[in-house]
Design a protein around this motif. Structure first.
Motif, mmCIF file in Angstrom:
data_model
loop_
_atom_site.group_PDB
_atom_site.id
_atom_site.type_symbol
_atom_site.label_atom_id
_atom_site.label_comp_id
_atom_site.label_asym_id
_atom_site.label_seq_id
_atom_site.Cartn_x
_atom_site.Cartn_y
_atom_site.Cartn_z
ATOM 1 N N LYS A 64 -19.907 7.765 6.586
ATOM 2 C CA LYS A 64 -19.022 8.011 5.445
ATOM 3 C C LYS A 64 -17.944 6.941 5.437
ATOM 4 C CE LYS A 64 -19.531 13.001 5.210
ATOM 5 N NZ LYS A 64 -18.838 14.280 5.274
ATOM 6 N N ASP A 65 -17.496 6.573 4.234
ATOM 7 C CA ASP A 65 -16.426 5.596 4.104
ATOM 8 C C ASP A 65 -15.205 6.042 4.904
ATOM 9 O OD1 ASP A 65 -18.051 4.198 2.384
ATOM 10 O OD2 ASP A 65 -17.027 4.869 0.569
ATOM 11 N N GLN A 66 -14.476 5.082 5.422
ATOM 12 C CA GLN A 66 -13.274 5.335 6.197
ATOM 13 C C GLN A 66 -12.086 4.659 5.523
ATOM 14 O OE1 GLN A 66 -13.434 7.271 9.246
ATOM 15 N NE2 GLN A 66 -15.378 7.651 8.198
ATOM 16 N N THR A 67 -10.913 5.222 5.713
ATOM 17 C CA THR A 67 -9.692 4.668 5.146
ATOM 18 C C THR A 67 -8.652 4.507 6.243
ATOM 19 O OG1 THR A 67 -10.097 5.762 3.032
ATOM 20 C CG2 THR A 67 -7.848 5.037 3.459
ATOM 21 N N ILE A 68 -7.973 3.379 6.236
ATOM 22 C CA ILE A 68 -6.838 3.167 7.134
ATOM 23 C C ILE A 68 -5.632 2.913 6.240
ATOM 24 C CG2 ILE A 68 -5.822 1.712 8.919
ATOM 25 C CD1 ILE A 68 -8.703 0.969 9.762
ATOM 26 N N LEU A 69 -4.632 3.744 6.358
ATOM 27 C CA LEU A 69 -3.416 3.603 5.565
ATOM 28 C C LEU A 69 -2.394 2.815 6.379
ATOM 29 C CD1 LEU A 69 -1.643 4.338 3.117
ATOM 30 C CD2 LEU A 69 -0.991 6.410 4.358
ATOM 31 N N VAL A 70 -1.903 1.727 5.792
ATOM 32 C CA VAL A 70 -0.883 0.908 6.443
ATOM 33 C C VAL A 70 0.351 0.976 5.565
ATOM 34 C CG1 VAL A 70 -0.298 -1.389 7.301
ATOM 35 C CG2 VAL A 70 -2.676 -0.603 7.384
ATOM 36 N N SER A 71 1.439 1.475 6.126
ATOM 37 C CA SER A 71 2.639 1.708 5.349
ATOM 38 C C SER A 71 3.856 1.136 6.078
ATOM 39 C CB SER A 71 2.819 3.219 5.158
ATOM 40 O OG SER A 71 3.996 3.503 4.444
ATOM 41 N N GLY A 72 4.858 0.748 5.312
ATOM 42 C CA GLY A 72 6.086 0.247 5.913
ATOM 43 C C GLY A 72 6.940 -0.483 4.898
ATOM 44 N N ASP A 73 8.144 -0.792 5.318
ATOM 45 C CA ASP A 73 9.072 -1.526 4.463
ATOM 46 C C ASP A 73 8.623 -2.973 4.295
ATOM 47 O OD1 ASP A 73 10.742 0.672 4.221
ATOM 48 O OD2 ASP A 73 12.032 0.068 5.904
ATOM 49 N N SER A 74 9.213 -3.649 3.347
ATOM 50 C CA SER A 74 8.944 -5.063 3.133
ATOM 51 C C SER A 74 9.305 -5.834 4.402
ATOM 52 C CB SER A 74 9.792 -5.565 1.958
ATOM 53 O OG SER A 74 9.598 -6.933 1.768
ATOM 54 N N GLY A 75 8.387 -6.701 4.834
ATOM 55 C CA GLY A 75 8.641 -7.496 6.031
ATOM 56 C C GLY A 75 8.341 -6.788 7.335
ATOM 57 N N SER A 76 7.770 -5.589 7.263
ATOM 58 C CA SER A 76 7.530 -4.820 8.493
ATOM 59 C C SER A 76 6.253 -5.218 9.214
ATOM 60 C CB SER A 76 7.515 -3.322 8.186
ATOM 61 O OG SER A 76 6.439 -3.013 7.308
ATOM 62 N N GLY A 77 5.419 -6.057 8.586
ATOM 63 C CA GLY A 77 4.205 -6.522 9.254
ATOM 64 C C GLY A 77 2.924 -5.859 8.783
ATOM 65 N N LYS A 78 2.959 -5.230 7.626
ATOM 66 C CA LYS A 78 1.771 -4.544 7.103
ATOM 67 C C LYS A 78 0.607 -5.505 6.899
ATOM 68 C CE LYS A 78 3.915 -3.088 3.471
ATOM 69 N NZ LYS A 78 5.242 -3.660 3.677
ATOM 70 N N THR A 79 0.867 -6.634 6.283
ATOM 71 C CA THR A 79 -0.210 -7.595 6.006
ATOM 72 C C THR A 79 -0.786 -8.137 7.300
ATOM 73 O OG1 THR A 79 0.760 -8.177 3.877
ATOM 74 C CG2 THR A 79 -0.798 -9.745 4.823
ATOM 75 N N GLU A 80 0.055 -8.497 8.249
ATOM 76 C CA GLU A 80 -0.440 -9.019 9.530
ATOM 77 C C GLU A 80 -1.238 -7.960 10.277
ATOM 78 O OE1 GLU A 80 -0.370 -12.230 10.719
ATOM 79 O OE2 GLU A 80 0.296 -12.547 8.666
ATOM 80 N N SER A 81 -0.757 -6.736 10.304
ATOM 81 C CA SER A 81 -1.489 -5.654 10.979
ATOM 82 C C SER A 81 -2.854 -5.445 10.344
ATOM 83 C CB SER A 81 -0.689 -4.342 10.923
ATOM 84 O OG SER A 81 0.478 -4.455 11.696
ATOM 85 N N THR A 82 -2.893 -5.489 9.024
ATOM 86 C CA THR A 82 -4.163 -5.316 8.319
ATOM 87 C C THR A 82 -5.110 -6.466 8.616
ATOM 88 O OG1 THR A 82 -3.027 -4.078 6.580
ATOM 89 C CG2 THR A 82 -5.193 -4.963 6.044
ATOM 90 N N LYS A 83 -4.590 -7.673 8.677
ATOM 91 C CA LYS A 83 -5.435 -8.824 9.015
ATOM 92 C C LYS A 83 -6.018 -8.682 10.421
ATOM 93 C CE LYS A 83 -3.205 -12.225 6.046
ATOM 94 N NZ LYS A 83 -2.363 -13.443 6.023
ATOM 95 N N PHE A 84 -5.236 -8.177 11.372
ATOM 96 C CA PHE A 84 -5.749 -7.986 12.734
ATOM 97 C C PHE A 84 -6.833 -6.914 12.763
ATOM 98 C CE2 PHE A 84 -1.495 -9.735 14.141
ATOM 99 C CZ PHE A 84 -2.012 -10.953 14.538
ATOM 100 N N MET A 85 -6.666 -5.870 11.970
ATOM 101 C CA MET A 85 -7.711 -4.841 11.901
ATOM 102 C C MET A 85 -8.979 -5.398 11.266
ATOM 103 S SD MET A 85 -5.819 -1.221 11.218
ATOM 104 C CE MET A 85 -4.496 -1.759 10.158
ATOM 105 N N MET A 86 -8.838 -6.220 10.236
ATOM 106 C CA MET A 86 -10.012 -6.842 9.617
ATOM 107 C C MET A 86 -10.694 -7.803 10.590
ATOM 108 S SD MET A 86 -8.938 -7.267 5.594
ATOM 109 C CE MET A 86 -8.351 -8.889 5.893
ATOM 110 N N GLN A 87 -9.890 -8.516 11.385
ATOM 111 C CA GLN A 87 -10.446 -9.396 12.413
ATOM 112 C C GLN A 87 -11.300 -8.579 13.385
ATOM 113 O OE1 GLN A 87 -7.408 -11.120 14.916
ATOM 114 N NE2 GLN A 87 -8.873 -11.727 16.471
#
Length: 109
Positions: free
Chosen positions: A59-82
């Protein structure tokens, strides 16, 4: 540097505002096929849990990444995609997943 902590399935991360050696191949592989409660808190543990559930439940899975601007959401998501790209690459059933995961990057920006 301990920038992660966990409460149940929720990972809490602190943006260290510097590059850390927490995401190399050796560390990535240390999370492979390990339950989340058997390894230290890390974005790779979250990605592994999602990947394991995807394979076991089909089944499809979802990972929710949340936080303030500049908190590292994009970088964390890139590491998970890696992580997902690396582990999917070694799985015959999901051989095409690596390319699909890596194509998600433009959507994040």
């Amino acid at each position: 540097h301990k920038i992660y902590t966990r409460t149940g399935p929720i990972l809490v991360a602190m943006n260290p505002w510097q590059e850390l050696k927490l995401y190399d191949s050796e560390i990535l592989h240390s999370y492979r096929r390990k339950p989340m409660d058997a390894v230290p808190p890390h974005v790779f543990a979250i990605a592994e849990a999602a990947f394991a559930n995807l394979q076991s439940q089909r089944k499809d899975q979802t990972i929710l990444v949340s936080g303030d601007s500049g908190s590292g959401k994009t970088e964390s998501t890139k590491f998970m995609m890696q992580y997902l790209a690396a582990v999917a690459h070694h799985t015959a059933v999901t051989a095409n997943t690596e390319q699909q995961v890596l194509q998600c990057n433009p959507v994040l920006e």
